[in-house]
Design a protein around this motif. Structure first.
Motif, PDB file in Angstrom:
ATOM      1  N   SER A 287       0.837  -1.207   0.000  1.00  0.00           N
ATOM      2  CA  SER A 287       0.000   0.000   0.000  1.00  0.00           C
ATOM      3  C   SER A 287       0.868   1.251   0.000  1.00  0.00           C
ATOM      4  N   ALA A 288       1.931   1.239   0.816  1.00  0.00           N
ATOM      5  CA  ALA A 288       2.810   2.402   0.874  1.00  0.00           C
ATOM      6  C   ALA A 288       3.501   2.629  -0.466  1.00  0.00           C
ATOM      7  N   ALA A 289       3.913   1.539  -1.138  1.00  0.00           N
ATOM      8  CA  ALA A 289       4.566   1.681  -2.442  1.00  0.00           C
ATOM      9  C   ALA A 289       3.612   2.256  -3.478  1.00  0.00           C
ATOM     10  N   LEU A 290       2.358   1.783  -3.484  1.00  0.00           N
ATOM     11  CA  LEU A 290       1.378   2.305  -4.439  1.00  0.00           C
ATOM     12  C   LEU A 290       1.087   3.780  -4.179  1.00  0.00           C
ATOM     13  N   VAL A 291       0.942   4.142  -2.898  1.00  0.00           N
ATOM     14  CA  VAL A 291       0.696   5.554  -2.569  1.00  0.00           C
ATOM     15  C   VAL A 291       1.880   6.404  -3.011  1.00  0.00           C
ATOM     16  N   GLY A 292       3.107   5.928  -2.768  1.00  0.00           N
ATOM     17  CA  GLY A 292       4.284   6.685  -3.175  1.00  0.00           C
ATOM     18  C   GLY A 292       4.356   6.897  -4.670  1.00  0.00           C
ATOM     19  N   LEU A 293       4.139   5.843  -5.446  1.00  0.00           N
ATOM     20  CA  LEU A 293       4.205   5.951  -6.903  1.00  0.00           C
ATOM     21  C   LEU A 293       3.106   6.847  -7.454  1.00  0.00           C
ATOM     22  N   VAL A 294       1.863   6.642  -6.992  1.00  0.00           N
ATOM     23  CA  VAL A 294       0.734   7.411  -7.519  1.00  0.00           C
ATOM     24  C   VAL A 294       0.837   8.874  -7.125  1.00  0.00           C
ATOM     25  N   SER A 295       1.155   9.151  -5.850  1.00  0.00           N
ATOM     26  CA  SER A 295       1.199  10.547  -5.396  1.00  0.00           C
ATOM     27  C   SER A 295       2.326  11.319  -6.081  1.00  0.00           C
TER      28      SER A 295
END
Length: 538
Positions: free
Chosen positions: A77-85
Motif C-alpha cells: 500500500s505504501a509503495a502504491l501511494v508513493g508511486l501514484v502521489s
C-alpha cells in the motif's frame, strides 16, 4: 537480533526499496546533477536528468516515511501511494502554472527560496516511474529484518534522500554590478548570484543593458556595444557633473551611501544613504544575504546630463539594485533596471517594512543561541559538580568542547551565505550538539554525589539562562535593538547570572555520599551456627 515483524509491518520492505542500488544511484545522480552539473552545464540534458532521478528516488522515500508514521501500513500500500502521489503531483505541477506557483510557495516555506516552473516537456521523464516500480519488485523480496540494519540504513540513507529531494535547483538572486557609458548613453550591468555559485565581482559577470532616453527605458546591448563595454574600464567610485566640475559624487564602500561635494572633492557630505541598521534589516528580509557589507553596498556610479536640464546620478548597489538621483535632486531606489532579469524588475522592498514573520531564519537563530548559552551554563555546573565529587574531569572538558564547537559553528553560519545550509546546520548539528552535551553533564554528576536538589537547581538555571538570553533576542526580532551585534552582546551578558548560579550549585554535591557509592562497605560475614565447624564453607 531480528525484531518482531507483523504482516502489516511495511518498514522492512520499503526501507529495502530505498536502499536498492537503483534508488541509491538516483540519489547520487540527483545530488551531483543539482550541485555540480547544473551550475557548470545548464541546459536541457541536466534539467531532465534531475527530473528522472527525482522520480526514481521520491516514491521509495514517500513509502518509507509512510510506514514510519503509520507502522501497520502494508509495504504494498505504501509503495502504491508513493508511486501514484509522486506521479500525479509531478504531472499537475509541470502542466499547470498555477500549481507550479503553489509548489514554489510551499517549497520555499519548507526548504528555503525555491522556484518550481511549469514545463510540459518535463513530462517526458514520467516513464522513470517504471524504473522505480521495477526496483520495488526486486527489493521487496529482501526485507531488512534486523533492527540494527534498519537503524543504520535509516541514519545513513534517509537524511541524504530527504535533503536531495527537498533541495531545488540553484535560485538566482539579481545583483546590480556596475554602471558605464556607451556612446554617451547610460548602461547598467545586472548579474546574479546563487546559493551554489560565487557572487559576481566584475561587470563582465553580468549582462549589459543601455538606455537611449536617459534612463526612461532600457534595452539589451548589441554585439558591438557589448564589445566596447567589455573593453573599457567600467565602474567609477567617484564622478563629477560634466557641466559643473565642482559638483561631484562618490559611492562609499561598505555602505549603502552616496556622498556629495560642492567644492571639487575638498569636503564631502551625505547626499543619500540607507542607514546601517536599515540595511541590516533589509538583508535579514532577503534570502541568503551573505556578507552584508559586501553585497548590500554601493559599488560605483555614473553622472550624466538630464534631458530637462540639470544632471542625474545612477548608482549600482549590489543586492539592493540601483538608486537614481533625478534632475530635481530627489533620490529613489529603483530596483533592477534593464532587460537582463525581467523577473527582478519592479520596486525594491520598502525600508523598515519587515517584521518577525518575514525574517526567515532569525527566529531559529535566536532559539539556537539561547539554547547554546543555556547548555554552556549546564556544562559548567556539571563539570564543577563532578570535580567536587572527585570524578574525572574529562567529562567537563568534552562537554565544554562540544558547546564551544556548537557556538563557533553558530557564529559562522550566522552570516547566512546560504539559508538552506544554515537551516540544516542549526537543526542537525548546532542544537543537537549543545543539547547532548548539556544532557550528559546533567546526568553524570548524580554518580558523583549530586543530590536531586542539585539537579532541580541546575535545570532551573538552564531555563533562567535561556529566558534571560532570549529577551534581547526577542526584542531583536521586533527591531529593538536593530543591530545583530547589540542583541548578541546583550544575550551573552544575560548569561552571567546563570554562570554565577552554576558555581554556587556545586555546594549541593555530597562528596562523602559519592565516595560511599563508589566504594560500598560490605557487612561482615556472620557464621551459621547450625553449620558444623571445620567443614569448608558452602
Amino acid at each position: 537480533m531480528s525484531g518482531p515483524e507483523t504482516p502489516h509491518d511495511g518498514a522492512p520492505r520499503t526501507l529495502a526499496w530505498l536502499c536498492h542500488p537503483t534508488t541509491l544511484l538516483a540519489l547520487v545522480g540527483l545530488v551531483v546533477n543539482d550541485h555540480v552539473l547544473k551550475p557548470a552545464l545548464p541546459g536541457l540534458v541536466t534539467g531532465k536528468l534531475s527530473d528522472v532521478a527525482g522520480l526514481v528516488l521520491a516514491p521509495p522515500l514517500v513509502a518509507v516515511l509512510l510506514t514510519l508514521v503509520v507502522p501497520r501500513m502494508s509495504a504494498r500500500s505504501a509503495a502504491l501511494v508513493g508511486l501514484v502521489s509522486v506521479g500525479a503531483g509531478f504531472a499537475v505541477v509541470k502542466s499547470s502554472g498555477y500549481a507550479a506557483e503553489l509548489a514554489s510557495s510551499a517549497w520555499t516555506v519548507l526548504a528555503g527560496a525555491s522556484l518550481v516552473r511549469a514545463d510540459p516537456t518535463d513530462l517526458l521523464a514520467v516513464p522513470a516511474l517504471g524504473l522505480a516500480w521495477w526496483s520495488w519488485t526486486r527489493s521487496r523480496r529482501r526485507p531488512v529484518r534486523q533492527r540494527t540494519a534498519r537503524l543504520v540504513r535509516l541514519l545513513v540513507v534517509l537524511p541524504p534522500a530527504v535533503l536531495a529531494v527537498a533541495a531545488t535547483s540553484a535560485v538566482h538572486y539579481p545583483y546590480a554590478i556596475s554602471t558605464a557609458f556607451v556612446d554617451g548613453h547610460p548602461a547598467v550591468s545586472v548579474g546574479s548570484g546563487t546559493d551554489l555559485t560565487p557572487w559576481p565581482t566584475s561587470a563582465t559577470d553580468g549582462r549589459w543593458s543601455v538606455s537611449d532616453d536617459l534612463g526612461a527605458t532600457w534595452r539589451e546591448v548589441d554585439l558591438d556595444e557589448q564589445r566596447r563595454l567589455s573593453s573599457q574600464s567600467a565602474g567609477q567610485r567617484q564622478a563629477c557633473v560634466p557641466a559643473d566640475p565642482r559638483r561631484c559624487y562618490r559611492a562609499v564602500a561598505g555602505h549603502l551611501r552616496v556622498e556629495q561635494s560642492d567644492d571639487g572633492g575638498t569636503t564631502w557630505h551625505v547626499a543619500w544613504e540607507v542607514s546601517d541598521a536599515q540595511r541590516e534589516d533589509l538583508a535579514r528580509r532577503s534570502w541568503s544575504p551573505g556578507d552584508v557589507d559586501r553585497h548590500f553596498a554601493s559599488r560605483d556610479l555614473i553622472v550624466y546630463p538630464a534631458g530637462s536640464g540639470g544632471h542625474e546620478v545612477l548608482v549600482a548597489n549590489g543586492r539592493d539594485g540601483f538608486v537614481h538621483r533625478w534632475s530635481d535632486g530627489g533620490w529613489r531606489r529603483v530596483g533592477f533596471l534593464g532587460d537582463a532579469y525581467l523577473g527582478a524588475r519592479g520596486a525594491p522592498p520598502e525600508l523598515g517594512s519587515g517584521g518577525p514573520a518575514r525574517r526567515q531564519l532569525d527566529l531559529l537563530l535566536a532559539v539556537a543561541l539561547a539554547l547554546t548559552l543555556g547548555s554552556m551554563v549546564t556544562v559548567l555546573a556539571g563539570h564543577l559538580a563532578i570535580l567536587r565529587g572527585r570524578g574525572p574531569g574529562w567529562w567537563g572538558f568534552t562537554g565544554g568542547l562540544s558547546v564551544l564547537l556548537s557556538g563557533t559553528l553558530l557564529a559562522v553560519v550566522w552570516g547566512r551565505d546560504d539559508d538552506t545550509d544554515t537551516f540544516m546546520a542549526l537543526l542537525f548539528i548546532i542544537v543537537p550538539m549543545g543539547f547532548l552535551a548539556a544532557t550528559a553533564l546533567l546526568v553524570r554528576p548524580r554518580y558523583q554525589g549530586a543530590t536531586p536538589r542539585w539537579t532541580r537547581r541546575t535545570l532551573s538555571t538552564f531555563l533562567l539562562t535561556v529566558l534571560l538570553a532570549g529577551l534581547p533576542l526577542i526584542g531583536w526580532l521586533y527591531g529593538t535593538p536593530a543591530r545583530t551585534r547589540s542583541a548578541v552582546t546583550l544575550a551573552l551578558l544575560a548569561a552571567i547570572p546563570g554562570l554565577w548560579l552554576a558555581v554556587r550549585n556545586a555546594r549541593l554535591v555530597d562528596a562523602p555520599r559519592a565516595y560511599e557509592r563508589r566504594h560500598p562497605v560490605r557487612p561482615p560475614t556472620v557464621p551459621d551456627p547450625s553449620y558444623p565447624a571445620g567443614l569448608p564453607p558452602r
